[in-house]
Enzyme design. Structure first.
Site, PDB file in Angstrom:
ATOM      1  N   CYS A  70      -1.580   5.822   2.092  1.00  0.00           N
ATOM      2  CA  CYS A  70      -2.823   5.046   2.021  1.00  0.00           C
ATOM      3  C   CYS A  70      -2.975   4.231   3.299  1.00  0.00           C
ATOM      4  O   CYS A  70      -1.996   3.876   3.955  1.00  0.00           O
ATOM      5  CB  CYS A  70      -2.779   4.136   0.795  1.00  0.00           C
ATOM      6  SG  CYS A  70      -4.270   3.157   0.546  1.00  0.00           S
ATOM      7  N   LEU A 115       0.857  -1.173   0.000  1.00  0.00           N
ATOM      8  CA  LEU A 115       0.000   0.000   0.000  1.00  0.00           C
ATOM      9  C   LEU A 115       0.899   1.230   0.000  1.00  0.00           C
ATOM     10  O   LEU A 115       1.990   1.204   0.580  1.00  0.00           O
ATOM     11  CB  LEU A 115      -0.910   0.030   1.247  1.00  0.00           C
ATOM     12  CG  LEU A 115      -1.985  -1.046   1.377  1.00  0.00           C
ATOM     13  CD1 LEU A 115      -2.695  -0.916   2.717  1.00  0.00           C
ATOM     14  CD2 LEU A 115      -2.992  -0.961   0.244  1.00  0.00           C
ATOM     15  N   ASP A 116       0.453   2.301  -0.645  1.00  0.00           N
ATOM     16  CA  ASP A 116       1.213   3.547  -0.615  1.00  0.00           C
ATOM     17  C   ASP A 116       1.396   4.015   0.823  1.00  0.00           C
ATOM     18  O   ASP A 116       0.570   3.725   1.702  1.00  0.00           O
ATOM     19  CB  ASP A 116       0.501   4.634  -1.413  1.00  0.00           C
ATOM     20  CG  ASP A 116       0.513   4.354  -2.908  1.00  0.00           C
ATOM     21  OD1 ASP A 116       1.302   3.495  -3.339  1.00  0.00           O
ATOM     22  OD2 ASP A 116      -0.269   4.993  -3.630  1.00  0.00           O
ATOM     23  N   ARG A 117       2.435   4.777   1.038  1.00  0.00           N
ATOM     24  CA  ARG A 117       2.741   5.267   2.385  1.00  0.00           C
ATOM     25  C   ARG A 117       1.560   6.012   3.000  1.00  0.00           C
ATOM     26  O   ARG A 117       1.240   5.826   4.177  1.00  0.00           O
ATOM     27  CB  ARG A 117       3.973   6.178   2.331  1.00  0.00           C
ATOM     28  CG  ARG A 117       4.355   6.767   3.684  1.00  0.00           C
ATOM     29  CD  ARG A 117       5.653   7.535   3.578  1.00  0.00           C
ATOM     30  NE  ARG A 117       6.115   7.971   4.897  1.00  0.00           N
ATOM     31  CZ  ARG A 117       7.377   8.265   5.184  1.00  0.00           C
ATOM     32  NH1 ARG A 117       8.291   8.173   4.258  1.00  0.00           N
ATOM     33  NH2 ARG A 117       7.714   8.652   6.398  1.00  0.00           N
TER      34      ARG A 117
END
Length: 434
Positions: free
Chosen positions: A200, A196-198
């Site tokens: 997110c 997951l993106d930082r």
């Protein structure tokens, strides 16, 4: 006269040599100079001559081929990146004081020299200081993130702002922290199977054993490959549903976004971003598919969307929302900066400083702050949350089969996982649905 002419020629040559040596010393700090191109014979590097197997042919060579010949240990992908970012230079006689940019397919002449950034040279492996042990507060906090655990998998509700993997200037990442305090009774640490993106938040699945990790990897890979041929939900063994708050509202209440994505370099090679590309003209494009449906709309102009990625591409949901649907995700300043500026409700004059101030207000371990960042504030944070994942019950399947290679995962009972919104997103939900 002949003696005088010869003396004058020698003096000019000496001055030219000194000038080139001076310029060369300046270049040595920034550039790695390769041997001059030769039409025959062998290549000499710092007084050492390569063997017959590396003799230079008399046929014309390109810049890329010459670098490969002189530096066979450099990855070809790195060389293509250097050319793409225009970081390769050329010195051509007799003008050996002028650096010129060179393309990969440019033909070189005898005596030409290629210069590469010094950064391509292997550096000594740094001695990393051992990670400081986690405090009891940090351990307790990480364990509160666990929303599901069985013999095969571990599931966390990832907080926004905490990176999944380590990197430059990253002190704590979830993979390292989980390995330190989420082993429980197992001798091996949990392993990542997706990312997951930082910024997110939401469901992050980890494998607890090597076997379960391998199976989970195959499930997440199959999600992308199968989506390219079929979008029927009844055949999907993995379903992911994200909640996102966006600016504006899509024209249709639900639909399917099919738009290939590719990476482009911006800011003179300093950074890159993902964008929608024409699949027929870009060799590096990746097919990307996203299902969406409207959950709720507000009188303020915001819309809550449920996003289901059928493929797993970098920044897929963010780019599809911003560039295809025309509704950037709230707090996504990378792909929705202009839309946020036009929105009018936010003060974007100093977003970076505001984010730093947010981090200074430590209310949780690891410098996390989950309360600030709703749409009620001047600088909202990214409103993208992995709300639900449905995947096969790996633990049950591993217990009931002799060999997992013969197991049909579509017949395995599904496991439904749900993660609550972070506090600032919950506050935005309350504001838009009062």
């Amino acid at each position: 006269m002949a003696m005088a002419a010869k003396a004058e020629w020698m003096l000019r040559a000496l001055r030219s040599g000194r000038r080139q040596m001076s310029v060369g010393r300046q270049w040595e700090e920034k550039w790695l100079t390769l041997p001059p191109v030769a039409t025959s014979g062998t290549v000499e590097v710092k007084g050492k001559t390569k063997g017959k197997g590396n003799e230079v042919s008399s046929t014309p060579t390109t810049a890329l081929k010459w670098i490969v010949r002189c530096c066979p240990s450099l990855p070809i992908s790195l060389l293509h990146k250097l050319f793409r970012l225009r970081q390769v230079r050329l010195l051509s006689p007799p003008h050996m004081e002028t650096l010129k940019r060179v393309a990969a397919k440019d033909t070189l002449n005898s005596g030409d020299r290629i210069l590469l950034p010094q950064s391509v040279q292997p550096k000594p492996t740094p001695i990393h200081k051992p990670h400081s042990p986690l405090t009891p507060q940090q351990i307790n906090f990480i364990r509160t993130l666990v929303i599901y655990k069985d013999p095969a998998i571990l599931v966390l509700n990832k907080p926004p702002g905490m990176p999944v993997q380590g990197g430059i200037n990253i002190k704590h990442s979830l993979d390292v922290v989980a390995a330190a305090c989420l082993n429980y009774e197992y001798s091996e640490p949990p392993r990542l199977v997706h990312r997951l993106d930082r910024d997110c938040s939401g469901i992050l699945v980890m494998g607890r054993t090597q076997t379960s990790t391998t199976v989970l990897h195959s499930i997440f890979r199959e999600k992308t490959s199968r989506a390219l041929d079929d979008t029927g939900e009844e055949k999907r063994i993995l379903q992911r549903r994200y909640w996102a708050l966006v600016l504006g509202c899509p024209r249709r209440s639900k639909g399917l976004v099919t738009a290939s994505l590719g990476k482009v370099v911006v800011d003179n090679g300093k950074s890159d971003r993902i964008t929608v590309v024409d699949n027929s003209t870009s060799l590096s494009s990746q097919h990307a598919i996203t299902e969406y449906r409207v959950i709720a709309s507000s009188s303020q102009g915001y819309t809550w969307l449920e996003l289901s990625p059928l493929t797993g591409r970098k920044h897929q949901l963010r780019v599809h929302c911003a560039e295809v649907l025309g509704t950037p995700i709230v707090g996504d300043y990378k792909y929705g900066w202009q839309a946020h500026r036009k929105w009018g409700d936010f003060n974007l004059s100093n977003v970076e400083d505001s984010c730093e101030e947010l981090l200074k207000e430590e209310t949780l371990p690891f410098g996390l702050n989950l309360n600030n960042g709703s749409i009620s504030e001047n600088h909202p944070r990214l409103h993208l949350h992995c709300k639900q994942i449905v995947l096969p019950n790996i633990s049950e399947a591993l217990q009931n089969v002799q060999s997992f290679s013969n197991c049909d995962l579509s017949l395995v009972e599904g496991l439904e996982l749900v993660a609550d919104l972070p506090p600032y997103m919950q506050r935005s939900w309350d504001v838009t649905n009062y």
